[in-house]
Design a protein around this motif. Structure first.
Motif, PDB file in Angstrom:
ATOM      1  N   LEU A  20       1.404   6.742  -7.898  1.00 37.63           N
ATOM      2  CA  LEU A  20       2.784   7.136  -8.115  1.00 37.63           C
ATOM      3  C   LEU A  20       2.850   8.528  -8.736  1.00 37.63           C
ATOM      4  CD1 LEU A  20       3.999   3.688  -9.496  1.00 37.63           C
ATOM      5  CD2 LEU A  20       4.115   4.536  -7.136  1.00 37.63           C
ATOM      6  N   ALA A  21       4.026   9.123  -8.753  1.00 35.69           N
ATOM      7  CA  ALA A  21       4.210  10.482  -9.262  1.00 35.69           C
ATOM      8  C   ALA A  21       3.714  10.633 -10.698  1.00 35.69           C
ATOM      9  CB  ALA A  21       5.678  10.885  -9.155  1.00 35.69           C
ATOM     10  N   ASP A  22       3.819   9.558 -11.488  1.00 35.61           N
ATOM     11  CA  ASP A  22       3.369   9.625 -12.886  1.00 35.61           C
ATOM     12  C   ASP A  22       1.891   9.278 -13.052  1.00 35.61           C
ATOM     13  OD1 ASP A  22       3.371   6.892 -12.460  1.00 35.61           O
ATOM     14  OD2 ASP A  22       4.843   6.441 -14.020  1.00 35.61           O
ATOM     15  N   GLY A  23       1.176   9.112 -11.935  1.00 36.44           N
ATOM     16  CA  GLY A  23      -0.254   8.838 -11.979  1.00 36.44           C
ATOM     17  C   GLY A  23      -0.610   7.366 -12.062  1.00 36.44           C
ATOM     18  N   GLN A  24       0.383   6.505 -12.186  1.00 37.89           N
ATOM     19  CA  GLN A  24       0.119   5.073 -12.275  1.00 37.89           C
ATOM     20  C   GLN A  24      -0.019   4.463 -10.878  1.00 37.89           C
ATOM     21  OE1 GLN A  24       1.932   2.859 -15.729  1.00 37.89           O
ATOM     22  NE2 GLN A  24       3.596   4.292 -15.210  1.00 37.89           N
ATOM     23  N   PHE A  37       6.616 -18.629  -4.533  1.00 37.28           N
ATOM     24  CA  PHE A  37       5.443 -17.876  -4.960  1.00 37.28           C
ATOM     25  C   PHE A  37       5.428 -17.746  -6.474  1.00 37.28           C
ATOM     26  CE2 PHE A  37       6.111 -16.320  -0.693  1.00 37.28           C
ATOM     27  CZ  PHE A  37       4.837 -16.158  -0.194  1.00 37.28           C
ATOM     28  N   LYS A  38       4.227 -17.669  -7.028  1.00 36.96           N
ATOM     29  CA  LYS A  38       4.031 -17.126  -8.358  1.00 36.96           C
ATOM     30  C   LYS A  38       3.826 -15.630  -8.130  1.00 36.96           C
ATOM     31  CE  LYS A  38       1.364 -20.936 -10.430  1.00 36.96           C
ATOM     32  NZ  LYS A  38       0.058 -21.201 -11.083  1.00 36.96           N
ATOM     33  N   ALA A  39       4.264 -14.808  -9.069  1.00 37.82           N
ATOM     34  CA  ALA A  39       4.134 -13.368  -8.866  1.00 37.82           C
ATOM     35  C   ALA A  39       3.974 -12.651 -10.202  1.00 37.82           C
ATOM     36  CB  ALA A  39       5.353 -12.833  -8.131  1.00 37.82           C
ATOM     37  N   ALA A  40       3.330 -11.497 -10.157  1.00 40.90           N
ATOM     38  CA  ALA A  40       3.188 -10.651 -11.335  1.00 40.90           C
ATOM     39  C   ALA A  40       2.821  -9.241 -10.879  1.00 40.90           C
ATOM     40  CB  ALA A  40       2.109 -11.192 -12.273  1.00 40.90           C
ATOM     41  N   THR A  41       3.143  -8.285 -11.738  1.00 42.83           N
ATOM     42  CA  THR A  41       2.818  -6.887 -11.482  1.00 42.83           C
ATOM     43  C   THR A  41       2.014  -6.351 -12.655  1.00 42.83           C
ATOM     44  OG1 THR A  41       4.849  -6.570 -10.202  1.00 42.83           O
ATOM     45  CG2 THR A  41       3.784  -4.593 -11.063  1.00 42.83           C
ATOM     46  N   CYS A  42       0.968  -5.617 -12.335  1.00 40.50           N
ATOM     47  CA  CYS A  42       0.125  -4.978 -13.355  1.00 40.50           C
ATOM     48  C   CYS A  42       0.074  -3.489 -13.033  1.00 40.50           C
ATOM     49  CB  CYS A  42      -1.279  -5.571 -13.308  1.00 40.50           C
ATOM     50  SG  CYS A  42      -2.424  -4.879 -14.520  1.00 40.50           S
ATOM     51  N   MET A  43       0.335  -2.659 -14.050  1.00 43.00           N
ATOM     52  CA  MET A  43       0.297  -1.213 -13.857  1.00 43.00           C
ATOM     53  C   MET A  43      -1.041  -0.665 -14.352  1.00 43.00           C
ATOM     54  SD  MET A  43       3.158  -0.625 -12.395  1.00 43.00           S
ATOM     55  CE  MET A  43       3.263   1.145 -12.399  1.00 43.00           C
ATOM     56  N   LEU A  44      -1.653   0.164 -13.520  1.00 44.92           N
ATOM     57  CA  LEU A  44      -2.882   0.851 -13.910  1.00 44.92           C
ATOM     58  C   LEU A  44      -2.528   2.274 -14.296  1.00 44.92           C
ATOM     59  CD1 LEU A  44      -5.371  -0.259 -11.119  1.00 44.92           C
ATOM     60  CD2 LEU A  44      -4.984  -1.293 -13.339  1.00 44.92           C
ATOM     61  N   PRO A  45      -3.146   2.870 -15.255  1.00 41.56           N
ATOM     62  CA  PRO A  45      -4.344   2.446 -15.959  1.00 41.56           C
ATOM     63  C   PRO A  45      -4.086   1.634 -17.226  1.00 41.56           C
ATOM     64  CG  PRO A  45      -3.888   4.704 -16.529  1.00 41.56           C
ATOM     65  CD  PRO A  45      -2.827   4.273 -15.543  1.00 41.56           C
ATOM     66  N   SER A  46      -2.832   1.358 -17.576  1.00 46.63           N
ATOM     67  CA  SER A  46      -2.535   0.708 -18.858  1.00 46.63           C
ATOM     68  C   SER A  46      -2.774  -0.802 -18.846  1.00 46.63           C
ATOM     69  CB  SER A  46      -1.074   0.967 -19.244  1.00 46.63           C
ATOM     70  OG  SER A  46      -0.197   0.324 -18.322  1.00 46.63           O
ATOM     71  N   TYR A  47      -2.872  -1.404 -17.665  1.00 47.68           N
ATOM     72  CA  TYR A  47      -2.991  -2.864 -17.520  1.00 47.68           C
ATOM     73  C   TYR A  47      -1.818  -3.573 -18.203  1.00 47.68           C
ATOM     74  CZ  TYR A  47      -7.569  -1.939 -15.625  1.00 47.68           C
ATOM     75  OH  TYR A  47      -8.590  -1.459 -14.851  1.00 47.68           O
ATOM     76  N   GLU A  76      -9.428   4.616  -5.517  1.00 46.65           N
ATOM     77  CA  GLU A  76      -9.831   5.321  -4.294  1.00 46.65           C
ATOM     78  C   GLU A  76      -8.871   5.022  -3.151  1.00 46.65           C
ATOM     79  OE1 GLU A  76     -13.423   5.235  -0.995  1.00 46.65           O
ATOM     80  OE2 GLU A  76     -13.868   4.550  -3.025  1.00 46.65           O
ATOM     81  N   TYR A  77      -8.585   3.747  -2.938  1.00 45.67           N
ATOM     82  CA  TYR A  77      -7.725   3.358  -1.822  1.00 45.67           C
ATOM     83  C   TYR A  77      -6.288   3.831  -2.009  1.00 45.67           C
ATOM     84  CZ  TYR A  77     -11.625   0.197  -0.709  1.00 45.67           C
ATOM     85  OH  TYR A  77     -12.849  -0.340  -0.423  1.00 45.67           O
ATOM     86  N   SER A  78      -5.834   3.954  -3.250  1.00 49.28           N
ATOM     87  CA  SER A  78      -4.468   4.402  -3.484  1.00 49.28           C
ATOM     88  C   SER A  78      -4.273   5.857  -3.056  1.00 49.28           C
ATOM     89  CB  SER A  78      -4.083   4.235  -4.957  1.00 49.28           C
ATOM     90  OG  SER A  78      -4.740   5.194  -5.757  1.00 49.28           O
ATOM     91  N   GLU A  79      -5.359   6.591  -2.982  1.00 48.02           N
ATOM     92  CA  GLU A  79      -5.287   8.002  -2.589  1.00 48.02           C
ATOM     93  C   GLU A  79      -5.561   8.216  -1.105  1.00 48.02           C
ATOM     94  OE1 GLU A  79      -7.851  10.157  -5.204  1.00 48.02           O
ATOM     95  OE2 GLU A  79      -6.595   9.769  -6.941  1.00 48.02           O
TER      96      GLU A  79
END
Length: 89
Positions: A20-24, A37-47, A76-79
């Motif tokens: 993302l634009a902010d590097g996450q 569904f069960k669902a959740a979101t995790c942001m990297l690099p902060s976890y 790697e794949y995000s880029e």
């Protein structure tokens, strides 16, 4: 855009965004259950976890370990447009 990363034996799907634009990077977990569904979101690099629906703290710890172990690939794949583009398929 979300890119598939892996599907676990219990059909839990893990997908990630482009950087993302902010590097996450957003990593989404979905597990099919009866009528939803069960669902959740995790942001990297902060976890940092958000939008958690149905997962226990123990389950989130297990998924975080999976994400941590594969973080270098997710970055790697995000880029490169996801696994399929990175792998040359």
């Amino acid at each position: 855009m979300m890119y598939p990363f892996m599907t676990l034996d219990d059909n839990t799907m893990i997908a990630h965004s482009e950087k993302l634009a902010d590097g996450q990077i957003r990593v989404c977990i979905e597990q099919p259950i009866m009528r939803g569904f069960k669902a959740a979101t995790c942001m990297l690099p902060s976890y940092q976890w958000s939008d958690v629906e149905g997962f226990s703290e123990e389950e989130l710890k297990e998924y975080q370990q999976i994400i941590e172990d594969g973080a270098h690939l997710i970055y790697e794949y995000s880029e490169t447009g996801g696994f399929l583009n990175a792998s040359g398929f």
